[in-house]
Design a protein around this motif. Structure first.
Motif, PDB file in Angstrom:
ATOM      1  N   LEU A 248      13.622   2.385  -8.514  1.00 27.67           N
ATOM      2  CA  LEU A 248      12.323   2.841  -8.015  1.00 27.67           C
ATOM      3  C   LEU A 248      12.321   4.362  -8.003  1.00 27.67           C
ATOM      4  O   LEU A 248      13.273   4.987  -7.545  1.00 27.67           O
ATOM      5  N   GLY A 249      11.225   4.947  -8.474  1.00 28.76           N
ATOM      6  CA  GLY A 249      11.161   6.397  -8.554  1.00 28.76           C
ATOM      7  C   GLY A 249      10.465   7.034  -7.366  1.00 28.76           C
ATOM      8  O   GLY A 249      10.316   8.246  -7.310  1.00 28.76           O
ATOM      9  N   ALA A 250      10.012   6.213  -6.424  1.00 26.52           N
ATOM     10  CA  ALA A 250       9.282   6.776  -5.286  1.00 26.52           C
ATOM     11  C   ALA A 250       9.632   5.988  -4.036  1.00 26.52           C
ATOM     12  O   ALA A 250      10.137   4.871  -4.108  1.00 26.52           O
ATOM     13  N   GLU A 251       9.383   6.644  -2.894  1.00 30.53           N
ATOM     14  CA  GLU A 251       9.603   5.949  -1.616  1.00 30.53           C
ATOM     15  C   GLU A 251       8.538   4.885  -1.433  1.00 30.53           C
ATOM     16  O   GLU A 251       7.361   5.109  -1.725  1.00 30.53           O
ATOM     17  N   HIS A 252       8.927   3.739  -0.938  1.00 28.76           N
ATOM     18  CA  HIS A 252       7.955   2.691  -0.635  1.00 28.76           C
ATOM     19  C   HIS A 252       8.110   2.318   0.830  1.00 28.76           C
ATOM     20  O   HIS A 252       9.191   1.904   1.249  1.00 28.76           O
ATOM     21  N   ALA A 253       7.034   2.501   1.584  1.00 29.48           N
ATOM     22  CA  ALA A 253       7.087   2.207   3.014  1.00 29.48           C
ATOM     23  C   ALA A 253       7.117   0.697   3.235  1.00 29.48           C
ATOM     24  O   ALA A 253       6.885  -0.099   2.322  1.00 29.48           O
ATOM     25  N   LEU A 254       7.392   0.331   4.470  1.00 24.28           N
ATOM     26  CA  LEU A 254       7.363  -1.085   4.831  1.00 24.28           C
ATOM     27  C   LEU A 254       5.927  -1.607   4.684  1.00 24.28           C
ATOM     28  O   LEU A 254       4.967  -0.901   4.992  1.00 24.28           O
ATOM     29  N   GLY A 255       5.799  -2.816   4.212  1.00 22.97           N
ATOM     30  CA  GLY A 255       4.481  -3.445   4.202  1.00 22.97           C
ATOM     31  C   GLY A 255       3.588  -3.040   3.060  1.00 22.97           C
ATOM     32  O   GLY A 255       2.377  -3.176   3.148  1.00 22.97           O
ATOM     33  N   VAL A 256       4.161  -2.544   1.967  1.00 16.86           N
ATOM     34  CA  VAL A 256       3.305  -2.220   0.825  1.00 16.86           C
ATOM     35  C   VAL A 256       3.214  -3.444  -0.081  1.00 16.86           C
ATOM     36  O   VAL A 256       4.078  -4.321  -0.066  1.00 16.86           O
ATOM     37  N   ARG A 257       2.150  -3.469  -0.860  1.00 16.74           N
ATOM     38  CA  ARG A 257       2.008  -4.565  -1.822  1.00 16.74           C
ATOM     39  C   ARG A 257       2.057  -4.057  -3.252  1.00 16.74           C
ATOM     40  O   ARG A 257       2.035  -4.853  -4.173  1.00 16.74           O
ATOM     41  N   VAL A 258       2.089  -2.741  -3.412  1.00 13.78           N
ATOM     42  CA  VAL A 258       2.109  -2.202  -4.770  1.00 13.78           C
ATOM     43  C   VAL A 258       3.421  -1.439  -4.961  1.00 13.78           C
ATOM     44  O   VAL A 258       3.732  -0.532  -4.198  1.00 13.78           O
ATOM     45  N   LEU A 259       4.182  -1.836  -5.973  1.00 19.88           N
ATOM     46  CA  LEU A 259       5.408  -1.123  -6.298  1.00 19.88           C
ATOM     47  C   LEU A 259       5.143  -0.310  -7.555  1.00 19.88           C
ATOM     48  O   LEU A 259       4.740  -0.865  -8.582  1.00 19.88           O
ATOM     49  N   ALA A 260       5.356   1.012  -7.447  1.00 19.09           N
ATOM     50  CA  ALA A 260       5.182   1.850  -8.626  1.00 19.09           C
ATOM     51  C   ALA A 260       6.442   1.719  -9.475  1.00 19.09           C
ATOM     52  O   ALA A 260       7.542   2.041  -9.016  1.00 19.09           O
ATOM     53  N   CYS A 261       6.302   1.207 -10.675  1.00 20.26           N
ATOM     54  CA  CYS A 261       7.467   1.020 -11.537  1.00 20.26           C
ATOM     55  C   CYS A 261       6.955   0.876 -12.960  1.00 20.26           C
ATOM     56  O   CYS A 261       5.765   0.992 -13.221  1.00 20.26           O
TER      57      CYS A 261
END
Lengths: 567, 311
Positions: A248-261
């Protein structure tokens, strides 16, 4: 015309206007000026006197109201590898009737936690709704088959069926020093005639797929792996497709539904699973994919924890251990394991789109990778009769040799790897045929061929004498130095002298070709793979290198304008 | 069990399956025979005072009205013959065209009380559906009998095949119709002392035996639901009773009722054959012909029928 939304039937002719128009004695606006102020009298139509009867028109309300709604009636959770929470809503849709819930019971609910909005008996006011939370955990029987039954006073039980299977993530990473081996196995049933014409039936719509890798585990992970295989060795696992991993190239907070990849050319699919893995096999989360974009993956449910940059992200296939892992003890704290997984779900792959097509079959125009020499040969179906006395009697019923040649791909990057996989899927094991050029310098052009000419002079290599215009040695791929390529069939070949053969094409080339323009003229044979099993050797993950190889064997299939198969 | 799904190879086999299904669901079979004039079979059934005959016709038609056909007509009592003109108070036949077997699936819906009906949904190929059947309306007002028969005929001309709103297609319970195909909905509504009084969809103004129903015509009874019958917020769509109305003279139009357990529904969010559960009711939804068929194939947009499964 009348319109259906009125709950009364009435005539389309206005009841609100007197008919015929009448004159009340006042000056009209045309003849004299109207007063612009003062009182204005409006006649209200007297509907009370209208003696028409109406009837209630049912609309969709009767289908929705005066009943109990339980939503959803079926909770199909699919493959569970982390806690799944779902809401079940119960709605008393009676418009004027209060109900009492006497029981909301879970049967077969080991590992399922039910959070109720209150204890029965629970009064439901008219048109009120309550929500039950169902949390299905990962601990429990492998197959989930539970029923949540709602019983209202005076009504039969309303069941909610909960189904699914529990799987656990196999969150260990492979030792890439030996790479990962992926095997695709189709199954083809081939009936061969004495003349070597074949009928081939594909028995599997998708190939069976397996992965082999070596893992090195130490510390807590070693024991975790040991216990996981010990306890759950017979169950289905959520297996990360290791070659398709990324960070993963970015931080993802808790409770997200979209993963940038970057999901392109990776084994993600809507409705499938993916695995997020942190630093150790203990930090994992498996999530369900809802949709896939060009630069993102949208999950069906929010993630349950925060995932920092550098988290590994893998597509997941459900798989089973094909055999018990072979353990090599390195020290008392570290071990190396060889594992082999068989994927238990059908694996599809997009079809080939950019291959040139000749006579209805794709042309395998990729140059083979020749770091190891390519094997080639001729398979002839000879019949021997040897009575041990005189010379044996030999018959060649087909009078034809199936030329074989191996083809090897070395791919760099995901796009190439995806393309090769598409080729393997296009071959479908031994079922489908493709045109395989020899990729060798078979014929040398001696004189310029005009764009309208259908004949060419080539160096004499015995084509007229031995080739016989038979399948396997009658189709040509002419590659030019500027990248263009022609596919033509030789319809006639005569030997002019010891140095020159004159060949005739089935169609003109459409462009003038000089001998110096030609890079290579290769024979093409319509071929199928010689084996139903193909291996892809992933040296690194899919951004790097991988190898695949296949042996191709010529077939006598009729091609597009070839008429029926040889009798 | 008033719902069954099955398979059949051809129209005759379909009628045979229908006969078995109807018999086991409280219908009496009056006749089951080969037709004498045309090639096909005829099945006559009744439940209470509701008599109907189903016919198959394996040939005839043309390229835009391809065979085979399944037809239905309603009547009173039963004379041992398959022909409509020999049955008392018979309606004209309504047809379903191009019911080419073998079928992917056949769905039978039936009830005998409070209103008797037999609704048949044919899946001629995966995703392509035909509807026909008979029954008695849930009547409104002083209408006696209220028997209806319906079929579904698509106009398979390449210029129109893909347009769900074309007037050439004759849809069940829809009066947006001109005489390219025979009418596919007929309702018997005896009132004002006239009996029998069969109404059918009509394309001539002032027809006293016209039937108003459906959703495609701008002034049609449920036209509004055609455009707004789907919630973009929830993805759900309500089922709309297929109101039927008849002209009474002097610009008066009277509602006569709607077919039981049958609704018009938009299929934006529903797959053909999907189950909808509303409380204790199960509904099955099917496209009118083929949901959003690609160019060059039959396309009935998102129009669909919902059939209630009564246990």
């Amino acid at each position: 015309m009348w319109h259906g939304l009125w709950p009364l039937t009435f005539s389309g002719q206005g009841d609100y206007f007197r008919f015929p128009p009448f004159w009340d004695g006042r000056a009209s606006g045309v003849l004299g000026s109207e007063p612009t102020y003062g009182r204005c009298t409006v006649e209200v139509p007297q509907h009370i006197g209208d003696q028409r009867r109406g009837a209630m028109q049912p609309l969709f309300g009767d289908d929705f109201f005066d009943r109990i709604h339980v939503e959803p009636r079926v909770l199909n959770l699919g493959s569970i590898s982390s806690v799944q929470r779902r809401a079940v809503r119960v709605w008393n849709a009676f418009r004027s009737r209060a109900l009492t819930l006497t029981e909301a019971a879970l049967s077969g609910g080991e590992g399922i936690v039910l959070t109720a909005p209150g204890m029965p008996p629970l009064p439901f006011a008219p048109l009120s709704e309550r929500t039950w939370q169902v949390a299905v955990g990962t601990d429990g029987p492998p197959v989930i088959g539970a029923t949540l039954g709602f019983r209202f006073d005076g009504f039969p039980v309303l069941p909610v069926v909960i189904t699914g299977q529990r799987i656990v993530a196999f969150a260990f990473v492979p030792d890439w020093s030996r790479g990962v081996l992926e095997r695709l196995t189709w199954r083809t049933d081939i009936l061969t005639s004495p003349l070597q014409v074949e009928q081939r039936r594909g028995l599997r719509s998708t190939p069976r797929r397996s992965f082999e890798a070596t893992l090195i585990v130490d510390g807590r992970e070693r024991v975790l792996l040991d216990l996981a295989v010990f306890g759950w060795g017979g169950r289905t696992w959520a297996l990360p497709v290791w070659p398709d991993g990324q960070w993963l190239g970015a931080e993802h907070a808790l409770g997200v539904r979209v993963l940038a990849c970057d999901p392109t050319h990776r084994d993600f699919r809507p409705g499938g699973l993916l695995l997020l893995r942190g630093a150790t096999a203990f930090d994992t989360e498996v999530a369900e994919i809802e949709s896939i974009g060009a630069d993102r993956v949208v999950l069906r449910h929010p993630t349950t924890r925060a995932w920092p940059r550098g988290t590994r992200l893998y597509p997941v296939r459900t798989a089973r251990l094909a055999e018990a892992p072979k353990v090599t003890r390195l020290t008392d704290r570290a071990a190396s394991l060889a594992v082999r997984f068989d994927v238990v779900e059908p694996c599809d792959w997009p079809v080939l789109i950019d291959a040139p097509v000749y006579r209805g079959h794709p042309v395998l125009a990729d140059r083979p990778y020749e770091s190891e020499s390519l094997s080639a040969g001729w398979q002839r179906a000879l019949l021997f009769l040897d009575n041990e006395f005189g010379a044996p009697f030999v018959l060649d019923p087909a009078d034809w040799a199936a030329v074989t040649q191996s083809h090897r791909w070395r791919t760099h990057g995901r796009a190439e790897r995806a393309r090769v996989r598409s080729w393997l899927y296009a071959l479908r094991g031994r079922q489908r045929a493709v045109w395989r050029p020899t990729h060798a310098d078979d014929l040398a052009l001696l004189a310029t061929v005009a764009g309208t000419a259908t004949a060419a002079d080539v160096a004499n290599v015995g084509l007229a004498r031995f080739g016989g215009l038979r399948p396997g040695r009658r189709d040509l791929r002419i590659e030019l130095r500027d990248g263009r390529a022609f596919h033509r069939r030789i319809t006639a070949a005569v030997s002019l002298d010891e140095a020159v053969d004159r060949i005739t094409f089935n169609a003109a080339l459409g462009a003038e070709v000089r001998p110096r323009d030609v890079q290579r003229i290769s024979f093409m044979a319509l071929s199928r793979a010689d084996s139903d099993e193909t291996e892809i050797e992933h040296h690194t993950d899919s951004d790097g290198a991988a190898d695949a190889a296949v042996v191709l064997r010529a077939v006598r299939d009729p091609d597009q304008d070839d008429g029926p198969a040889p009798a | 069990m008033s719902y069954a799904t099955s398979a059949a190879n051809d129209p005759n086999d379909l009628l045979d399956k229908l006969r078995v299904f109807a018999q086991s669901n409280g219908w009496a079979v009056d006749g089951w025979r080969d037709r004498t004039v045309r090639v096909g079979k005829a099945l006559s059934v009744h439940a209470g005072s509701l008599y109907a005959t189903f016919l198959t016709e394996l040939s005839g038609g043309d390229s835009v009205r391809p065979p085979p056909f399944v037809g239905t007509f309603g009547h009173t009592g039963f004379a041992a013959n398959a022909n409509a003109d020999l049955q008392a108070d018979a309606s004209a036949q309504v047809w379903a065209n191009y019911v080419q077997g073998p079928y992917s699936a056949v769905h039978f819906f039936s009830s005998t009380a409070p209103q008797p009906y037999l609704h048949i949904v044919l899946e001629t190929q995966a995703g392509t559906f035909k509807h026909f059947g008979t029954g008695r309306l849930v009547t409104a007002g002083v209408v006696s009998t209220g028997q209806y028969v319906y079929g579904s005929q698509w106009y398979y001309d390449p210029s129109y095949i893909n347009n769900p709103d074309d007037v050439r297609h004759a849809l069940a319970f829809d009066d947006y119709w001109t005489n390219y195909m025979s009418a596919t909905t007929r309702v018997r509504a005896d009132f004002d002392g006239v009996t029998p009084r069969w109404h059918g969809v009509s394309d001539s103004a002032g027809d006293t035996r016209a039937l108003y129903c459906g959703w495609r015509r701008r002034g049609a009874p449920t036209n509004l639901l055609k455009d707004i019958g789907h919630s973009t917020l929830t993805g759900r769509a309500p089922g709309q009773p297929l109101w039927c109305a008849v002209p009474r003279g002097g610009d008066l139009i009277t509602d006569i009722g709607h077919p039981p357990d049958l609704r018009f529904i938009r299929l934006d969010s529903y797959a053909p054959g999907e189950d909808l559960v509303l409380g204790s009711d199960r509904w099955k939804v099917f496209p009118v012909h083929r949901k959003n068929g690609p160019a060059g194939t039959p396309n009935s947009g998102v129009y669909g029928y919902a059939y209630r499964i009564t246990e």
